[in-house]
Design a protein around this motif. Structure first.
Motif, PDB file in Angstrom:
ATOM      1  N   THR A 150       0.834  -1.205   0.000  1.00 29.60           N
ATOM      2  CA  THR A 150       0.000   0.000   0.000  1.00 29.60           C
ATOM      3  C   THR A 150       0.863   1.246   0.000  1.00 29.60           C
ATOM      4  O   THR A 150       0.600   2.209  -0.739  1.00 29.60           O
ATOM      5  CB  THR A 150      -0.930  -0.003   1.226  1.00 29.60           C
ATOM      6  OG1 THR A 150      -1.821  -1.114   1.137  1.00 29.60           O
ATOM      7  CG2 THR A 150      -1.718   1.284   1.326  1.00 29.60           C
ATOM      8  N   ALA A 206      -4.533   4.787  -1.568  1.00 26.40           N
ATOM      9  CA  ALA A 206      -5.419   3.873  -0.853  1.00 26.40           C
ATOM     10  C   ALA A 206      -6.475   4.618  -0.050  1.00 26.40           C
ATOM     11  O   ALA A 206      -6.273   5.752   0.387  1.00 26.40           O
ATOM     12  CB  ALA A 206      -4.599   2.984   0.080  1.00 26.40           C
ATOM     13  N   ASP A 207      -7.598   3.931   0.172  1.00 29.12           N
ATOM     14  CA  ASP A 207      -8.590   4.443   1.118  1.00 29.12           C
ATOM     15  C   ASP A 207      -7.973   4.495   2.514  1.00 29.12           C
ATOM     16  O   ASP A 207      -7.141   3.648   2.878  1.00 29.12           O
ATOM     17  CB  ASP A 207      -9.819   3.540   1.148  1.00 29.12           C
ATOM     18  CG  ASP A 207     -10.690   3.685  -0.087  1.00 29.12           C
ATOM     19  OD1 ASP A 207     -10.465   4.627  -0.866  1.00 29.12           O
ATOM     20  OD2 ASP A 207     -11.586   2.845  -0.273  1.00 29.12           O
ATOM     21  N   VAL A 225      -8.866   4.535   6.608  1.00 33.03           N
ATOM     22  CA  VAL A 225      -9.872   4.237   7.622  1.00 33.03           C
ATOM     23  C   VAL A 225      -9.385   4.811   8.946  1.00 33.03           C
ATOM     24  O   VAL A 225      -8.357   4.376   9.475  1.00 33.03           O
ATOM     25  CB  VAL A 225     -10.109   2.722   7.749  1.00 33.03           C
ATOM     26  CG1 VAL A 225     -11.148   2.432   8.832  1.00 33.03           C
ATOM     27  CG2 VAL A 225     -10.554   2.133   6.414  1.00 33.03           C
ATOM     28  N   PHE A 247      -8.123  -3.976   8.132  1.00 27.05           N
ATOM     29  CA  PHE A 247      -8.273  -3.096   6.975  1.00 27.05           C
ATOM     30  C   PHE A 247      -6.938  -2.866   6.271  1.00 27.05           C
ATOM     31  O   PHE A 247      -6.886  -2.754   5.041  1.00 27.05           O
ATOM     32  CB  PHE A 247      -8.915  -1.779   7.394  1.00 27.05           C
ATOM     33  CG  PHE A 247     -10.400  -1.877   7.567  1.00 27.05           C
ATOM     34  CD1 PHE A 247     -11.243  -1.937   6.469  1.00 27.05           C
ATOM     35  CD2 PHE A 247     -10.961  -1.930   8.835  1.00 27.05           C
ATOM     36  CE1 PHE A 247     -12.609  -2.056   6.622  1.00 27.05           C
ATOM     37  CE2 PHE A 247     -12.339  -2.042   8.999  1.00 27.05           C
ATOM     38  CZ  PHE A 247     -13.173  -2.108   7.893  1.00 27.05           C
ATOM     39  N   CYS A 271      -5.953  -0.898   2.727  1.00 30.46           N
ATOM     40  CA  CYS A 271      -6.231   0.441   3.243  1.00 30.46           C
ATOM     41  C   CYS A 271      -5.069   0.931   4.103  1.00 30.46           C
ATOM     42  O   CYS A 271      -4.274   0.137   4.609  1.00 30.46           O
ATOM     43  CB  CYS A 271      -7.489   0.432   4.103  1.00 30.46           C
ATOM     44  SG  CYS A 271      -9.004  -0.091   3.257  1.00 30.46           S
ATOM     45  N   ALA A 309      -4.862   2.329   7.663  1.00 27.28           N
ATOM     46  CA  ALA A 309      -5.763   2.325   8.812  1.00 27.28           C
ATOM     47  C   ALA A 309      -5.111   3.059   9.974  1.00 27.28           C
ATOM     48  O   ALA A 309      -3.953   2.787  10.320  1.00 27.28           O
ATOM     49  CB  ALA A 309      -6.115   0.898   9.213  1.00 27.28           C
ATOM     50  N   GLY A 356      -1.816   6.610   1.507  1.00 26.13           N
ATOM     51  CA  GLY A 356      -3.243   6.892   1.497  1.00 26.13           C
ATOM     52  C   GLY A 356      -3.613   8.085   0.646  1.00 26.13           C
ATOM     53  O   GLY A 356      -2.786   8.929   0.317  1.00 26.13           O
ATOM     54  N   ARG A 375      -9.889  10.423   0.415  1.00 26.83           N
ATOM     55  CA  ARG A 375     -10.666   9.191   0.622  1.00 26.83           C
ATOM     56  C   ARG A 375     -10.517   8.721   2.065  1.00 26.83           C
ATOM     57  O   ARG A 375     -10.092   7.596   2.337  1.00 26.83           O
ATOM     58  CB  ARG A 375     -10.185   8.104  -0.342  1.00 26.83           C
ATOM     59  CG  ARG A 375     -10.416   8.415  -1.802  1.00 26.83           C
ATOM     60  CD  ARG A 375     -11.821   8.070  -2.223  1.00 26.83           C
ATOM     61  NE  ARG A 375     -12.101   6.655  -2.028  1.00 26.83           N
ATOM     62  CZ  ARG A 375     -13.311   6.115  -2.146  1.00 26.83           C
ATOM     63  NH1 ARG A 375     -14.351   6.895  -2.405  1.00 26.83           N
ATOM     64  NH2 ARG A 375     -13.485   4.818  -1.958  1.00 26.83           N
ATOM     65  N   LEU A 417     -16.081  -2.574   3.329  1.00 25.91           N
ATOM     66  CA  LEU A 417     -15.276  -2.360   2.138  1.00 25.91           C
ATOM     67  C   LEU A 417     -16.163  -2.111   0.921  1.00 25.91           C
ATOM     68  O   LEU A 417     -15.862  -1.251   0.068  1.00 25.91           O
ATOM     69  CB  LEU A 417     -14.363  -3.555   1.879  1.00 25.91           C
ATOM     70  CG  LEU A 417     -13.206  -3.743   2.859  1.00 25.91           C
ATOM     71  CD1 LEU A 417     -12.478  -5.055   2.554  1.00 25.91           C
ATOM     72  CD2 LEU A 417     -12.229  -2.575   2.797  1.00 25.91           C
ATOM     73  N   PHE A 419     -17.359   1.386   1.161  1.00 23.07           N
ATOM     74  CA  PHE A 419     -16.327   2.330   0.760  1.00 23.07           C
ATOM     75  C   PHE A 419     -16.240   2.435  -0.773  1.00 23.07           C
ATOM     76  O   PHE A 419     -16.158   3.526  -1.334  1.00 23.07           O
ATOM     77  CB  PHE A 419     -14.966   1.911   1.309  1.00 23.07           C
ATOM     78  CG  PHE A 419     -14.848   1.898   2.800  1.00 23.07           C
ATOM     79  CD1 PHE A 419     -15.775   2.551   3.614  1.00 23.07           C
ATOM     80  CD2 PHE A 419     -13.814   1.202   3.410  1.00 23.07           C
ATOM     81  CE1 PHE A 419     -15.663   2.525   4.989  1.00 23.07           C
ATOM     82  CE2 PHE A 419     -13.690   1.163   4.796  1.00 23.07           C
ATOM     83  CZ  PHE A 419     -14.619   1.825   5.586  1.00 23.07           C
TER      84      PHE A 419
END
Length: 317
Positions: free
Chosen positions: A79, A85-86, A88, A115, A120, A122, A158, A162, A312, A315
């Motif tokens: 990631t 990336a999303d 959280v 996550f 993600c 996180a 990230g 998002r 997910l 999202f």
């Protein structure tokens, strides 16, 4: 899908029987029942943390001056390398007066770790507690952590555009207050736009001090002694002001009244969005059968994925 068969399926039969036994009487001794759930999940979470590979990047990062204004970041190497990336941002529970982002080195870490393993970034935050830090301090800390997250998300892979807020119990109240309460309106406006979405899990959405609320004293410690202010300070009072995609989750066996408040919150948001027409942000409601107020978050990274997969999907939607 038979949702009831999907929940708790990773637990031994004897433990599932214990959960079924305490479910209907969950509210009679929440502390003892919570400990039973934590003891049941901790070995599964320890094994997952040991065998699943590390996703932890940074611990105890300050997002404010107070000792409790700290956060942990979880993300995989992939990631971080790929980016975009999303994100959280998880806010723990604790009835406004207690709780930590890592209760026993496993609980709440498990949410972020799960996550992170699914691509993600996180972030698990800790925040100031009542009575030292009464309303709206928890929501102000969510705002401060969000500001830090947007400034640093890219460094961990990230996308700052998002960011999804996820709050459990009192943490859900703080998230909902940040999103809708007029007292935070100026802060929201100054932060350059709404978050990508939010998930409220077993959230305390009404500041009640009713006799059936075992945490009434804690609610009073946070929202104040003046009961005439409890209703206007409750997240439910501002539900229709929330303008982001929203998912509300409750357990079958909740702390008294929390499931009722979750349903009422959903209904109020749904009514407002129906009036707004087709352009209204998405809204979802999920009731987790056989789960209780603690297991609804303790089960993350234990092998059961129903709620995580639903989040997910939310999202992505």
């Amino acid at each position: 899908m038979d949702v009831a068969q999907e929940t708790l399926g990773n637990l031994p039969a004897e433990t599932r029987d214990d959960f079924a036994r305490i479910g209907p009487v969950w509210g009679r001794d929440i502390n003892a029942h919570r400990d039973l759930v934590i003891d049941a999940y901790s070995p599964l979470l320890a094994a997952a943390a040991r065998d699943g590979g590390t996703c932890e990047l940074a611990r105890e990062i300050a997002y404010g001056a107070h000792a409790r204004q700290r956060l942990d970041v979880f993300a995989s190497a992939r990631t971080r390398a790929e980016g975009g990336a999303d994100v959280v941002l998880f806010v723990h529970g604790g009835a406004f007066v207690r709780g930590r982002k890592s209760v026993n080195g496993l609980i709440y870490d498990n949410v972020s770790r799960w996550f992170a393993r699914r691509g993600c970034v996180a972030i698990n935050i800790e925040y100031r507690l009542a009575p030292e830090a009464p309303y709206p301090a928890g929501a102000e800390d969510v705002a401060a952590a969000l500001e830090w997250t947007r400034a640093h998300a890219a460094a961990f892979g990230g996308d700052a555009r998002r960011v999804f807020l996820v709050g459990h119990s009192a943490g859900g109240a703080h998230v909902a207050t940040y999103l809708g309460d007029p007292v935070l309106a100026a802060k929201r406006a100054s932060q350059g736009g709404e978050v990508a979405g939010a998930v409220l899990i077993s959230a305390r959405l009404v500041a009640d001090v009713l006799p059936e609320n075992p945490n009434a004293a804690c609610v009073r410690a946070y929202f104040g002694d003046d009961e005439t202010q409890h209703a206007p300070r409750s997240p439910l009072a501002h539900a229709e002001r929330i303008g982001v995609p929203l998912m509300i989750v409750v357990a079958e066996y909740e702390n008294p009244l929390l499931d009722t408040y979750g349903a009422a919150f959903f209904a109020r948001v749904a009514q407002a969005r129906q009036l707004a027409g087709p352009a209204a942000p998405p809204l979802r409601f999920l009731r987790m059968p056989r789960h209780n107020h603690t297991s609804i978050v303790a089960h993350f990274d234990s092998g059961e994925t129903l709620l995580g997969d639903a989040m997910l999907d939310f999202f992505k939607g």
